[in-house]
Structure formats: C-alpha cells, structure tokens
Motif scaffolding. Sequence first.
Motif, PDB file in Angstrom:
ATOM      1  N   ALA A 181      30.243  22.509  12.587  1.00  0.00           N
ATOM      2  CA  ALA A 181      29.468  23.384  13.473  1.00  0.00           C
ATOM      3  C   ALA A 181      29.652  24.845  13.080  1.00  0.00           C
ATOM      4  O   ALA A 181      28.689  25.634  13.102  1.00  0.00           O
ATOM      5  N   GLN A 182      30.877  25.218  12.721  1.00  0.00           N
ATOM      6  CA  GLN A 182      31.143  26.602  12.313  1.00  0.00           C
ATOM      7  C   GLN A 182      30.360  26.955  11.050  1.00  0.00           C
ATOM      8  O   GLN A 182      29.770  28.039  10.955  1.00  0.00           O
ATOM      9  N   THR A 183      30.343  26.032  10.088  1.00  0.00           N
ATOM     10  CA  THR A 183      29.614  26.281   8.849  1.00  0.00           C
ATOM     11  C   THR A 183      28.108  26.358   9.101  1.00  0.00           C
ATOM     12  O   THR A 183      27.410  27.206   8.538  1.00  0.00           O
ATOM     13  N   ALA A 184      27.610  25.478   9.960  1.00  0.00           N
ATOM     14  CA  ALA A 184      26.177  25.497  10.290  1.00  0.00           C
ATOM     15  C   ALA A 184      25.777  26.816  10.937  1.00  0.00           C
ATOM     16  O   ALA A 184      24.687  27.336  10.685  1.00  0.00           O
ATOM     17  N   ALA A 185      26.662  27.368  11.766  1.00  0.00           N
ATOM     18  CA  ALA A 185      26.367  28.643  12.430  1.00  0.00           C
ATOM     19  C   ALA A 185      26.456  29.812  11.456  1.00  0.00           C
ATOM     20  O   ALA A 185      25.633  30.732  11.494  1.00  0.00           O
ATOM     21  N   GLU A 186      27.458  29.769  10.583  1.00  0.00           N
ATOM     22  CA  GLU A 186      27.673  30.871   9.641  1.00  0.00           C
ATOM     23  C   GLU A 186      26.678  30.846   8.494  1.00  0.00           C
ATOM     24  O   GLU A 186      26.268  31.895   7.987  1.00  0.00           O
ATOM     25  N   LEU A 187      26.279  29.650   8.074  1.00  0.00           N
ATOM     26  CA  LEU A 187      25.379  29.484   6.926  1.00  0.00           C
ATOM     27  C   LEU A 187      24.173  28.641   7.339  1.00  0.00           C
ATOM     28  O   LEU A 187      23.998  27.510   6.888  1.00  0.00           O
ATOM     29  N   PRO A 188      23.310  29.165   8.195  1.00  0.00           N
ATOM     30  CA  PRO A 188      22.209  28.363   8.742  1.00  0.00           C
ATOM     31  C   PRO A 188      21.190  27.922   7.697  1.00  0.00           C
ATOM     32  O   PRO A 188      20.406  27.000   7.948  1.00  0.00           O
TER      33      PRO A 188
END
Length: 334
Positions: free
Chosen positions: A45-52
Amino acid sequence: MPDAPRSALVTGITGQDGAFIAELLHEQGYRVHGLVRGEGNPRKAQTAAELPFVELLDADLTDPASLIRAVDAADPDEVYNLGAISQVGFSFKNPGLTADVTAKGVLNLLEAVRLTGRAERTRFYQASTSEMFGGLDYNRPEAGYNETSQFHPRSPYGVAKLYGHWIARNYRESYGMFVSCGILFNHESERRGKEFVTRKITDAVARISLGLQDHVELGDLWPKRDWGYAGDYVRGMWQTLQHSEPDDFVLASGEMHSIEDFLALAFKAVGIDDWHPYVVQNPAFMRPAEVNVVLGDPSKAEQVLGWRREVSFEGLVTRMVANDVALQRAQLTS
C-alpha cells in the motif's frame, strides 16, 4: 502511430533502489511494473501511494511460475533485478533464505525471461554488490576494486550475490542475452530502511537532537566504506542498460570513510561537535566476519558510460539527517 512506450519490470520495487529506479524510468516515459512478494505485504500500500504510476504484480523470486506470469504480463524491454535479502547481518541468521532469494532468485528470473521467448530482446540488469569482494587486506588493490578484481565474499549475503553475479554472466555468455551486472558499492539515501547502519544513525541523531532519545547502540565503528547517494547510482543502473553492449560496471565514489566519519558528520549537522557521549557500542551488532575496508574504482563506468556521481559524502549525510529531523518534527506536531 507513435511508438509504444518501453516497458520495464523491477524486482525489489518496495526498497530504496526500487523506488528511485521506478521514478527515473517513469520520467523517461516507460511503463513501469514492480514485483511485490507475499500476501498482505505491508509495503504494498505504501509503494502504491508513493509510486502511483507503477503497476504492481504479485510474484516471488523463489516461485518460478509466478515470475513467468509476471514477465508475460509486463512484456518488458528491460528487467531490473533489485530484489534480494539485502541486509548482511540478517544473512548470517538466515543463510538458507538468503540463498533461496538472493542467489537462486536470479536464476529463476533469468529463466522466466528466457523461457517466455524474450532472451533476444529483453535487457536484464543484475544488482551485484561490493560485498562480493570481501575487503581482505591481501585482496585489496590500492586504487580500489574494479571489474576484474578477485572475489572473496565474507557473508552469506556476499556469497549469494556472487552466485547471482556469475549465473547472470553465464546466461549472457551461454544464450547471448543482454545481461549486465552493476557492482554497486554502498549507496544510501533518505529512503534507506532503519535496519541499515546509516539510516539508524541519522534517525537516532535526529531524535537525540530533539530530546527524544539519549543514545544510539552500534557495533564496530572502525570499518571503512565507499559511500554514495542512491539516486546517483540508480541513474548508473539505467545507463548500464542503455549501453550498446552488455557488460559489468563498478559504481562507486572512489573515496573511503569510516562509520566514525559518518557519525561525526551526522552529529555536526545538528550542531553537536562531540558524538562520543551519545554512542554505545554493543557486541550484539558486531558481525561474525567483518569486511574491513571497501573502496571502489568507478573508472570504467565514468569512461564508458559517462556516469558521474553528483552528491558528495558530506552532502549525503547532511541530506539524510535533515530528512530525519523533518520527519521527527512532523510527528511531534501531528
């Protein structure tokens, strides 16, 4: 019709280097795919938010079938294999897992590219490491390790990475695949995990400066490393795959600094001249076999690729400290 954008597949997308290479590739117009391992991975989830802009694919370097599905889905022009068990201390406690992921995982990914019929068109970057050299006195050239230096890894991590390095070269020589290895020396950033000594130091220094803790516990302070900024080194990864021929390249600063040097600069960045009262040495953080001195020679990458680092050692340390001070202050006011 305009040409379709190039596609890239990145393993280790949730790590420091994965985030940097994803941003660089996105800026270059690539479609970026990133592998995420494990059900309910907390970093997904953190990666999806940071690297959409990254399309996340579920796969595991220890599961060949999942890698074949991921390669088919991404249909990559370039693969960046950055996924690994990457902490040296952890590898001593978990050598079997380190071998499965960091060593055999390279083989599994190479096979996924080859068996899906992409051996001739997909360029493959293997993240090798200075830990393969070992840093022993008799094995250390004065000018620093280069692409032809002798390997003598001193940890399960280094041994596993050496297997990955050699199997990557074997696929280049056996199947004519465009496989390049980047032998990167220590590269850090504000994205580094706190389990690594550099970020552990800068996070602790930030907290000490704000009165949130009174000391930091560390292992040996004398080892010297060749440290650079991760953003610079990731740019070198990309340049490696843009070169006309597959090859191996050392990326390093060509300078050595001890952990004491890092400490001194980190505390200086918050106005503390004497760091000694705030540092406690704990044998629990000392490795069974330490790499004494590590120095890289980036001459080949500089001459062939035109690669240059932009952030100095002092710039790296002060940048990381400033980031952690800002994070701690934000938490205090939230």
